[in-house]
Design a protein around this motif. Sequence first.
Motif, short mmCIF file in Angstrom:
data_model
loop_
_atom_site.label_atom_id
_atom_site.label_comp_id
_atom_site.label_asym_id
_atom_site.label_seq_id
_atom_site.Cartn_x
_atom_site.Cartn_y
_atom_site.Cartn_z
N PHE A 97 2.09 -7.88 -7.73
CA PHE A 97 0.92 -8.66 -8.08
C PHE A 97 1.29 -10.12 -8.34
O PHE A 97 2.45 -10.49 -8.44
N GLN A 98 0.24 -10.95 -8.49
CA GLN A 98 0.41 -12.40 -8.56
C GLN A 98 1.16 -12.84 -9.81
O GLN A 98 2.05 -13.68 -9.73
N ASP A 99 0.82 -12.29 -10.97
CA ASP A 99 1.40 -12.76 -12.22
C ASP A 99 2.21 -11.64 -12.86
O ASP A 99 1.64 -10.71 -13.45
N PRO A 100 3.55 -11.71 -12.79
CA PRO A 100 4.36 -10.62 -13.34
C PRO A 100 4.21 -10.45 -14.84
O PRO A 100 4.42 -9.36 -15.37
N MET A 101 3.84 -11.51 -15.57
CA MET A 101 3.73 -11.39 -17.02
C MET A 101 2.60 -10.45 -17.43
O MET A 101 2.61 -9.87 -18.51
N THR A 102 1.58 -10.31 -16.59
CA THR A 102 0.49 -9.39 -16.91
C THR A 102 0.78 -7.99 -16.40
O THR A 102 0.06 -7.05 -16.73
N SER A 103 1.83 -7.83 -15.58
CA SER A 103 2.17 -6.52 -15.02
C SER A 103 3.35 -5.87 -15.74
O SER A 103 3.48 -4.64 -15.73
N LEU A 104 4.22 -6.68 -16.34
CA LEU A 104 5.39 -6.15 -17.03
C LEU A 104 5.08 -5.88 -18.50
O LEU A 104 4.30 -6.61 -19.12
N ASN A 105 5.70 -4.85 -19.05
CA ASN A 105 5.52 -4.49 -20.46
C ASN A 105 6.38 -5.42 -21.32
O ASN A 105 7.61 -5.40 -21.22
N PRO A 106 5.77 -6.24 -22.19
CA PRO A 106 6.56 -7.21 -22.97
C PRO A 106 7.42 -6.57 -24.04
O PRO A 106 8.31 -7.22 -24.60
N THR A 107 7.19 -5.27 -24.35
CA THR A 107 7.92 -4.61 -25.43
C THR A 107 9.08 -3.76 -24.94
O THR A 107 9.74 -3.09 -25.73
N MET A 108 9.34 -3.77 -23.62
CA MET A 108 10.39 -2.93 -23.06
C MET A 108 11.31 -3.78 -22.19
O MET A 108 10.84 -4.66 -21.46
N SER A 109 12.60 -3.54 -22.25
CA SER A 109 13.54 -4.30 -21.42
C SER A 109 13.22 -4.05 -19.94
O SER A 109 12.71 -2.98 -19.57
#
Length: 350
Positions: A97-109
């Motif tokens: 997807f376009q924006d990885p920050m909205t697709s990746l879990n910020p609480t998991m490595s």
Amino acid sequence: MGETILSVKDLHISFRTLDGKVSAVRGVTFDLKRGETLALVGESGSGKSVSMKAINRVLPGNTLYDQGEIIYEGQNLLKLSESAMEKIRGRKIAMIFQDPMTSLNPTMSVGKQIAESILIHEDMSREEALEQAVELMRLVGIRNPQESWKNYPHQFSGGMRQRVMIALSLACKPDILIADEPTTALDVTIQSQILDLIDDLKKQLNMSVIFITHDLGVVAHVADKVAVMYAGRIVEIGTAEEIFYNPQHPYTWGLICSMPSLDTKDAALYSIPGSPPNLLHVPQGDAFAPRNAYALEIDYEQQPPFFRVGNSATHYAATWLLAPEAPKVVPPAEILKRQDVFKHTYLLQI
């Protein structure tokens, strides 16, 4: 190119809304071959992302699949149960997807996220999945993956986060990778690196790739075949060379003219006049007619069929200008100035 791996046939998709039914996709048809890169190009709202999300069945609950088929491995994906789709989604057909920050879990490595994706589809231990995740991070060019797998998404730059997303998408070595505007938020240098990376991985893994983009420069960089979409329909399809060097639909002319050329200085770029139609109320005839300086009377009355361009077996355009009785129209001279973008990119690749 190899055999056909995916066939989309006469796909019609609409959305139920409080204002009524929005006809977002109106008869999309195309084939994707193994090892091929298909670019879907068009303005925002043209139906590119909706068509591709339909392949993985990740559209919202108000979606209506009105008509058509999506054939993969002899099955119509639109008819499969959700449990059957879970075995295909991510494992056989993956998306970036376009924006990885909205697709990746910020609480998991990031390493654990990639490993979790592997564990969903593969029978292996967590230790083996993590080893494979580290190897994937190395494959996509992330520095020092033996240590950086422990880092969280916010600790990576935008370009490196997108590489993590690519690693996540490749976790199960899919047959098809759908990339939805994957480089829009990146600067030009990083964008080029990501495009080269996806192209290299495609060749290594013998994948097929579908690129969704509004940027014809990206198309020139990566595509084997191009489908131009407008108002929910494909209006022109052909090889990249055919679309850039012999475009036939006035909408394609407008898109090419709006590209910056190598000699563009302070002059304002061309923009297509008007706006796309409201698909709550599908226009009669050719949806592009109100914005088309070359529109014929029939454009306001009947939707044009696809006409074959010359003797090409791959190039078709849905415009009445290709009808035998239509007046001969010369494409805008500005197109010749913009073709240097494609020529420059193409020469760099060979």
